[in-house]
Design a protein around this motif. Structure first.
Motif, PDB file in Angstrom:
ATOM      1  N   CYS A   2      -5.818  12.210  -0.475  1.00  0.00           N
ATOM      2  CA  CYS A   2      -4.999  12.609  -1.627  1.00  0.00           C
ATOM      3  C   CYS A   2      -4.999  14.121  -1.785  1.00  0.00           C
TER       4      CYS A   2
ATOM      5  N   ALA B 299       1.416   4.243  -2.963  1.00  0.00           N
ATOM      6  CA  ALA B 299       1.298   5.688  -2.765  1.00  0.00           C
ATOM      7  C   ALA B 299       2.543   6.413  -3.275  1.00  0.00           C
TER       8      ALA B 299
ATOM      9  N   SER C 236      -8.316   0.368   3.463  1.00  0.00           N
ATOM     10  CA  SER C 236      -7.375   1.422   3.824  1.00  0.00           C
ATOM     11  C   SER C 236      -8.012   2.765   3.516  1.00  0.00           C
ATOM     12  N   TYR C 237      -7.828   3.697   4.415  1.00  0.00           N
ATOM     13  CA  TYR C 237      -8.268   5.061   4.147  1.00  0.00           C
ATOM     14  C   TYR C 237      -7.155   5.770   3.379  1.00  0.00           C
ATOM     15  N   CYS C 238      -7.568   6.673   2.497  1.00  0.00           N
ATOM     16  CA  CYS C 238      -6.590   7.416   1.707  1.00  0.00           C
ATOM     17  C   CYS C 238      -7.020   8.876   1.633  1.00  0.00           C
TER      18      CYS C 238
ATOM     19  N   HIS D  57      -0.329  11.013  -1.479  1.00  0.00           N
ATOM     20  CA  HIS D  57      -1.336  10.051  -1.044  1.00  0.00           C
ATOM     21  C   HIS D  57      -0.948   9.572   0.355  1.00  0.00           C
TER      22      HIS D  57
ATOM     23  N   ILE E  88      -1.898   6.991   3.283  1.00  0.00           N
ATOM     24  CA  ILE E  88      -2.611   5.746   3.537  1.00  0.00           C
ATOM     25  C   ILE E  88      -2.682   5.546   5.054  1.00  0.00           C
TER      26      ILE E  88
ATOM     27  N   ARG F 258     -11.374   5.463   0.167  1.00  0.00           N
ATOM     28  CA  ARG F 258     -10.892   4.233   0.783  1.00  0.00           C
ATOM     29  C   ARG F 258     -10.552   3.248  -0.325  1.00  0.00           C
ATOM     30  N   TYR F 259      -9.509   2.486  -0.107  1.00  0.00           N
ATOM     31  CA  TYR F 259      -9.175   1.380  -0.990  1.00  0.00           C
ATOM     32  C   TYR F 259      -9.750   0.117  -0.359  1.00  0.00           C
TER      33      TYR F 259
ATOM     34  N   LEU G   8       0.828  -1.215   0.000  1.00  0.00           N
ATOM     35  CA  LEU G   8       0.000   0.000   0.000  1.00  0.00           C
ATOM     36  C   LEU G   8       0.858   1.259   0.000  1.00  0.00           C
TER      37      LEU G   8
END
Length: 168
Positions: A90, A18, A86-88, A67, A69, A111-112, A14
């Motif tokens: 950007c 990023a 995962s929260y992201c 980004h 994460i 979120r991914y 992850l």
């Protein structure tokens, strides 16, 4: 390998994703995915090779990208599989239209939602959907002191060059 090691390996993918997007390292983006992975990423849905081309196109006018994460939750579904959320956050800043001109900065919360697998001993993204919470644009004027070390969206960024050849 322990479950803790597996979690770190997944988080490393992850974080590498990023960095790869932020530095426009297209090979490193693709390396986070298995070739048959499907990514649902806003207007793009397809494989990792197509995602790389989509990022290449969408990011051509972005001069700064970060980004972040966070909140990585890993639920193992088997010895070699896991569901990962995962929260992201950007920050994507458009290049200025002229010297000192204001720039548009997109701030995206998402979120991914990933399906990870371990294949041949390596964890990677097997499928991803990006779930968007908010996208907003603000106008900014970059006041960064030009004498400070600035980031670059390519292999000349200090993450790749700092200390190279200096015995580090």
């Amino acid at each position: 390998m322990s479950r803790a090691d597996d979690r770190f390996a997944i988080q490393d993918v992850l974080f590498r994703y990023a960095r790869a997007v932020d530095r426009l390292d297209h090979d490193a983006i693709a390396a986070c995915y298995f070739d048959d992975a499907v990514d649902v990423h806003g207007a793009y849905t397809g494989d990792a090779a197509g995602l790389v081309e989509d990022i290449r196109t969408r990011h051509r006018t972005i001069d700064s990208s970060q980004h972040f994460i966070t909140n990585v939750l890993v639920d193992f579904t088997g010895d070699d599989s896991a569901h990962v959320e995962s929260y992201c956050l950007c920050y994507l800043r458009q290049a200025p239209t002229g010297p000192g001109a204001p720039q548009d900065l997109a701030i995206i919360r998402c979120r991914y939602v990933d399906r990870f697998e371990r294949r041949a001993g390596t964890w990677g993204i097997a499928d991803r959907v990006v779930v968007f919470d908010e996208s907003r644009t603000v106008h900014v004027t970059d006041t960064l002191d030009p004498t400070w070390v600035a980031s670059h969206r390519d292999a000349s960024d200090p993450v790749y060059t700092w200390g190279v050849g200096a015995g580090a």
